[in-house]
Enzyme design. Structure first.
Site, short mmCIF file in Angstrom:
data_model
loop_
_atom_site.label_atom_id
_atom_site.label_comp_id
_atom_site.label_asym_id
_atom_site.label_seq_id
_atom_site.Cartn_x
_atom_site.Cartn_y
_atom_site.Cartn_z
N HIS A 32 0.83 -1.22 0.00
CA HIS A 32 0.00 0.00 0.00
C HIS A 32 0.86 1.27 0.00
O HIS A 32 0.41 2.33 0.43
CB HIS A 32 -1.01 -0.01 1.15
CG HIS A 32 -2.07 -1.07 0.94
ND1 HIS A 32 -3.21 -0.85 0.21
CD2 HIS A 32 -2.11 -2.37 1.31
CE1 HIS A 32 -3.93 -1.96 0.16
NE2 HIS A 32 -3.28 -2.90 0.82
N THR A 33 2.07 1.12 -0.46
CA THR A 33 2.96 2.28 -0.61
C THR A 33 3.03 2.73 -2.07
O THR A 33 3.32 3.89 -2.33
CB THR A 33 4.38 1.92 -0.14
OG1 THR A 33 4.71 0.63 -0.67
CG2 THR A 33 4.48 1.87 1.36
N ASP A 34 2.77 1.82 -3.01
CA ASP A 34 3.04 2.17 -4.42
C ASP A 34 2.16 3.32 -4.91
O ASP A 34 2.64 4.25 -5.55
CB ASP A 34 2.97 0.94 -5.35
CG ASP A 34 1.64 0.22 -5.42
OD1 ASP A 34 0.73 0.54 -4.62
OD2 ASP A 34 1.50 -0.68 -6.29
N SER A 66 -9.34 -18.99 -23.49
CA SER A 66 -8.71 -19.11 -22.18
C SER A 66 -8.67 -20.58 -21.77
O SER A 66 -9.73 -21.23 -21.70
CB SER A 66 -9.50 -18.32 -21.14
OG SER A 66 -9.25 -18.85 -19.85
N GLY A 118 -6.48 -15.77 -7.42
CA GLY A 118 -7.08 -15.31 -6.16
C GLY A 118 -6.19 -15.48 -4.94
O GLY A 118 -6.66 -15.37 -3.81
N LEU A 121 -1.11 -13.31 -6.01
CA LEU A 121 0.17 -13.38 -6.72
C LEU A 121 0.12 -12.61 -8.04
O LEU A 121 0.97 -12.79 -8.92
CB LEU A 121 0.56 -14.84 -6.97
CG LEU A 121 0.80 -15.65 -5.71
CD1 LEU A 121 1.17 -17.08 -6.04
CD2 LEU A 121 1.89 -15.03 -4.87
N GLU A 156 -6.31 -1.67 -15.26
CA GLU A 156 -7.02 -1.86 -13.99
C GLU A 156 -7.90 -0.65 -13.68
O GLU A 156 -9.05 -0.79 -13.28
CB GLU A 156 -6.02 -2.06 -12.83
CG GLU A 156 -5.16 -3.28 -12.94
CD GLU A 156 -5.85 -4.57 -12.48
OE1 GLU A 156 -6.90 -4.49 -11.83
OE2 GLU A 156 -5.32 -5.65 -12.81
N ASP A 168 2.70 -4.33 -9.30
CA ASP A 168 2.52 -5.69 -9.81
C ASP A 168 2.96 -5.80 -11.27
O ASP A 168 3.67 -6.73 -11.66
CB ASP A 168 1.05 -6.12 -9.69
CG ASP A 168 0.52 -5.99 -8.28
OD1 ASP A 168 1.35 -5.82 -7.35
OD2 ASP A 168 -0.70 -6.03 -8.10
N TYR A 218 -9.90 -1.46 -1.15
CA TYR A 218 -8.63 -0.94 -1.68
C TYR A 218 -8.81 0.52 -2.09
O TYR A 218 -8.02 1.39 -1.71
CB TYR A 218 -8.23 -1.79 -2.90
CG TYR A 218 -6.89 -1.45 -3.47
CD1 TYR A 218 -5.74 -2.12 -3.08
CD2 TYR A 218 -6.75 -0.44 -4.43
CE1 TYR A 218 -4.50 -1.82 -3.61
CE2 TYR A 218 -5.52 -0.12 -4.96
CZ TYR A 218 -4.41 -0.81 -4.56
OH TYR A 218 -3.18 -0.49 -5.08
C1 GLA Z 1 -2.41 -4.76 -5.08
C2 GLA Z 1 -2.18 -3.63 -6.10
C3 GLA Z 1 -0.78 -3.06 -5.99
C4 GLA Z 1 -0.43 -2.68 -4.56
C5 GLA Z 1 -0.79 -3.81 -3.60
C6 GLA Z 1 -0.63 -3.41 -2.16
O1 GLA Z 1 -1.59 -5.86 -5.38
O2 GLA Z 1 -2.41 -4.11 -7.41
O3 GLA Z 1 -0.64 -1.95 -6.86
O4 GLA Z 1 -1.04 -1.49 -4.19
O5 GLA Z 1 -2.11 -4.29 -3.78
O6 GLA Z 1 0.69 -3.12 -1.92
#
Ligand code: GLA
Length: 382
Positions: A32-34, A66, A118, A121, A156, A168, A218
């Protein structure tokens, strides 16, 4: 898996496809820093999404199959968004890179992979990254990996409704064997941090809780941080994001904030410091300090950022007490998914043998164990 995808392509479509892969990711520390312009320490893993793909010469018509859903979809790139969520990722990223200047035409593709779904990852980032990377190559685009990561993130935001940061997609595209990526999410500069895990293992234990709250909560967390920043910025004009905010500023102006926002902001400042301190420790070979920072991250995510759940807290709590576990923390967006452990090789089996029955007794299910190896990022295979 790769052979299966190529063989299925030949069964369903015409011609010889190219084959690409993009991995899922782990994040050792810094959650939760990005999206607050902060620091993260992710890495790509040895589990990926593979896509066999070939332009079909049809103006903007996409035929997708898929493997995991055993389902086909056809859509037009300039038509409405497909109904199936999995197809939206492909539709979204193709449109985002078109907007960035790649002349994406029609194509046929088969995709599937072994990134557990889910479990936190980042299977969706892997999907965005593999298609962004492949379409850029196949249609002669000149986007670099940073731009492709941004295209995945915008997918996203604009097509899925999750206001995620860039971690990610960045990890999926830039990953490198035996290397962690210390990413500055403000400048998008990164430092490769060697991660020699000889004698240690990275192990994920899946809480088996699907993070259904993840996207709504989120976005709430993101807003709470922005609200906190807005208060500080009224007094300190140089402050643009939480990256610019200090604890001293929060001491001064925190009384004007919603107490929940204040708590979220304090967590993010501390979490950024844990990434920096943890990285420095790792570079010096001080594994114990690195582990302590991982543990602190879990406590903060659970108590101050409130994105954990009882199952994740149970696993992390168990790990924190166990000799030989260097560090353990919930990972990613939260509300379910995995706890990442950095663990001594010799403690691996005894830890899992103790944890599994204890978890099962409390929650009635056996947690899934996922061993990962740090691997390379997006690439063309054939
Ligand atoms: C998810 C989001 C990322 C990041 C994390 C928490 O994976 O896609 O961008 O914010 O949560 O660190």
């Amino acid at each position: 898996m790769q052979q299966k995808i190529s063989a299925l392509f030949k069964e369903k479509f015409q011609g010889e496809p190219s084959l690409y892969s993009s991995p899922g990711r782990v994040n050792l520390i810094g959650d939760h820093t990005d999206y607050n312009d902060g620091f993260v320490l992710p890495a790509a893993i040895d589990k990926a999404i593979y896509a066999a793909i070939k332009p079909n010469g049809m103006d903007g018509t996409v035929n997708l199959y898929s493997v995991d859903y055993d389902a086909s979809v056809t859509f037009a790139l300039d038509g409405p968004k497909p109904e199936q969520m999995w197809a939206c990722f492909v539709y979204g990223v193709a449109n985002e890179i078109s907007r960035m200047g790649v002349r994406v035409g029609g194509f046929d593709a088969v995709f599937g992979g072994d990134v557990p779904l889910g479990a936190g990852l980042s299977s969706s980032a892997a999907l965005e990254s593999v298609f962004g990377f492949a379409l850029n190559e196949e249609f002669g685009g000149s986007l670099d990996r940073r731009q492709l990561a941004r295209a995945g993130q915008l997918t996203e935001h604009n097509y899925i409704g999750v206001m995620c940061g860039i971690m990610d997609q960045f990890a999926s595209l830039f990953g490198k064997e035996d290397t962690l990526i210390k990413l500055d999410c403000r400048s998008l500069e990164f430092e490769p941090v060697p991660f020699n895990t000889k004698g240690y293992r990275v192990v994920l234990v899946d809480s088996m809780v699907k993070h259904s709250l993840a996207s709504s909560e989120y976005n709430v967390r993101r807003r709470q941080c922005e609200e906190g920043v807005a208060v500080v910025a009224r007094h300190e004009p140089g402050v643009k994001t939480l990256r610019d905010v200090t604890h001293e500023m929060l001491d001064k102006y925190g009384s004007e904030m919603d107490p929940v926002s204040l708590k979220r902001c304090r967590f993010v400042i501390d979490e950024n410091k844990r990434v920096s301190d943890g990285c420095e420790a790792l570079k010096k070979g001080d594994i114990e300090t690195f582990g302590r920072n991982m543990n602190g991250s879990h406590t903060g995510l659970s108590r101050e950022y409130e994105v954990s759940c009882p199952e994740l807290d149970f696993i992390a709590g168990f790990a924190h007490q166990f000799d030989g576990v260097i560090g353990a923390r919930m990972m990613g967006g939260g509300f379910g998914g995995c706890v990442i452990h950095f663990i001594k090789e010799e403690a691996h089996d005894s830890y899992l043998a103790a944890l599994k029955p204890a978890f099962k007794e409390k929650y009635g299910v056996e947690p899934r164990v996922i061993d990962v190896v740090i691997g390379d990022g997006s690439r063309r295979l054939v």
